[in-house]
Design an enzyme around this catalytic site. Structure first.
Site, PDB file in Angstrom:
ATOM      1  N   ASP A   6      36.928 -17.848 -14.564  1.00  0.00           N
ATOM      2  CA  ASP A   6      36.219 -17.622 -15.816  1.00  0.00           C
ATOM      3  C   ASP A   6      36.767 -16.463 -16.638  1.00  0.00           C
ATOM      4  OD1 ASP A   6      35.439 -15.688 -14.026  1.00  0.00           O
ATOM      5  OD2 ASP A   6      33.335 -15.685 -14.627  1.00  0.00           O
ATOM      6  N   GLU A   7      37.955 -15.966 -16.316  1.00  0.00           N
ATOM      7  CA  GLU A   7      38.504 -14.869 -17.110  1.00  0.00           C
ATOM      8  C   GLU A   7      40.024 -14.846 -17.000  1.00  0.00           C
ATOM      9  OE1 GLU A   7      37.832 -10.788 -15.701  1.00  0.00           O
ATOM     10  OE2 GLU A   7      36.851 -11.648 -13.932  1.00  0.00           O
ATOM     11  N   ASP A  22      36.531 -13.248 -21.147  1.00  0.00           N
ATOM     12  CA  ASP A  22      35.632 -13.380 -19.993  1.00  0.00           C
ATOM     13  C   ASP A  22      34.459 -14.264 -20.388  1.00  0.00           C
ATOM     14  OD1 ASP A  22      34.411 -13.050 -17.571  1.00  0.00           O
ATOM     15  OD2 ASP A  22      34.110 -10.891 -17.730  1.00  0.00           O
TER      16      ASP A  22
END
Length: 413
Positions: free
Chosen positions: A122-123, A28
């Site tokens: 983003d993860e 993350d």
């Protein structure tokens, strides 16, 4: 990040933890959008920074940890964020930059293992079980990922290492920012049970309130309640789901490709709007964007949905399932306008509108049969030609005439 902040709760990371039964990583990025912005504005490091509309409309897209210390978090209304942290620097979002960095980060992941499951820009989850012989144990692979992301893009990430997706995700949140936490397979229960019950997937605000009324405040409290009791109180599916998670049972595998379930866009107006003409132009703009994304991804969809948020934040959604799947903006737009009209909000002030296509399927699987006497409109071919022009000359190369008229009206006023 969601409202479920668990950083600082539970056991601290330990050096040399046993990762032999922990093939799942959850990676993350830390305050991703804000971190990307600070690459161009390093003088703002150490200061509270919020990515969102400077006009105070919409919601927080990202915030540095200095801003989060004041209670600011993503998805919070910008107006409230400004009240909580008036000294924060507000930066408007630059989505193209985020997309480019996200693509590069995902390339790092794919160089390690083909089993990458992105769950946001983003993860992602990674299953590194097959990479151990080549790259070493999971914790070493996690450290390598952190180093490569930092070296290549100058931003940090946090990595949870565990035997399941659920525990790996909790671990990455636990060690933020810039952390690495291994939860050994035989220590999952000890890790989970001190956490607040809100840390469990599926526990929203209402479910949390119901559990608190039963005296259940931690995951350990929940684990001690018989599953049958939970199912009577919360329903068969939810009760059984939470009972399993409370003991760390999560059988889901990392899925390398997750098909899009829906594609949508929405827009928050700079000022509340009650002019149906302006709203319809925005519905057209959003329909064009959604259709272009569908064609780019090779999708068609059957269900058109509109989202209408009033000035008082009351949100209304309406949807309609079409006779045949489509990726044509004009069809989506016509349906969206009908849904808007049927909602009875034509003279009501709106702060946000959105258009979404659902029930997606691959375009090559969809066939269209013309009715007797029906003519082909040619809209699909026209929009495909627009796609080519936009790819070559940029996003403003070709736009519908009504949108050009709208821009001229804004300039004249």
């Amino acid at each position: 990040m969601s409202r479920k902040q668990i950083t600082g709760i539970g056991p601290a990371p330990r050096t040399g933890a046993d990762d032999s039964g922990c093939p799942i990583l959850h990676v993350d990025m830390d305050a991703f959008f804000a971190s990307v912005e600070l690459l161009e504005r390093p003088e703002l490091r150490g200061r509270p920074v919020i990515v969102g509309s400077p006009a105070g409309r919409g919601v927080v897209l990202s915030a540095t940890y200095e801003a989060r210390a004041h209670g600011v978090h993503s998805a919070m209304p910008m107006s409230r964020a400004r009240r909580l942290c008036p000294q924060a620097v507000i930066i408007p979002p630059g989505h193209r930059k985020y997309s480019e960095v996200s693509k590069g980060v995902m390339e790092i992941f794919h160089a390690i293992t083909p089993l990458v499951e992105p769950i946001a820009s983003d993860e992602a989850f990674l299953d590194v079980g097959g990479a151990r012989r080549r790259l070493g144990p999971p914790a070493a692979i996690a450290a390598m990922i952190k180093e490569q992301v930092l070296d290549r893009y100058g931003i940090t990430c946090s990595v949870g290492v565990a035997a399941s997706k659920f525990v790996a995700k909790l671990a990455s949140k636990q060690c933020k920012p810039d952390g690495l936490l291994v939860v050994p397979a035989d220590e999952v229960v000890a890790f989970l049970h001190p956490l607040p019950v809100s840390a469990l997937w599926g526990v929203g605000e209402r479910t949390e309130q119901s559990l608190v009324r039963l005296g259940i405040r931690t995951v350990g409290d929940l684990a001690r309640v018989p599953p049958g009791t939970l199912q009577r109180e919360l329903g068969q599916a939810v009760g059984g789901h939470l009972a399993a998670l409370a003991w760390g049972r999560d059988e889901r595998q990392v899925t390398a490709h997750v098909p899009d379930k829906s594609i949508g866009n929405e827009e928050t107006f700079a000022a509340d709007v009650d002019d149906p003409g302006v709203i319809r132009r925005e519905l057209l703009r959003l329909s064009e964007r959604v259709a272009a994304r569908m064609r780019k991804g090779g999708h068609v969809g059957r269900t058109v949905s509109v989202k209408l948020r009033r000035a008082d934040f009351t949100t209304i959604t309406r949807s309609r399932t079409l006779r045949e799947p489509t990726d044509v903006a004009q069809v989506i737009y016509a349906t969206a306008c009908e849904l808007y009209q049927a909602a009875g909000l034509e003279r009501v002030r709106l702060r946000l509108v959105g258009v979404r296509m659902e029930n997606l399927r691959p375009a090559e699987e969809a066939t269209r049969q013309l009715s007797l006497g029906e003519r082909e409109t040619g809209w699909r071919e026209a929009e495909q030609a627009m796609d080519k022009a936009i790819r070559r000359f940029g996003p403003d190369a070709v736009v519908p005439a009504s949108l050009v008229r709208g821009k001229l009206d804004e300039i004249e006023t």
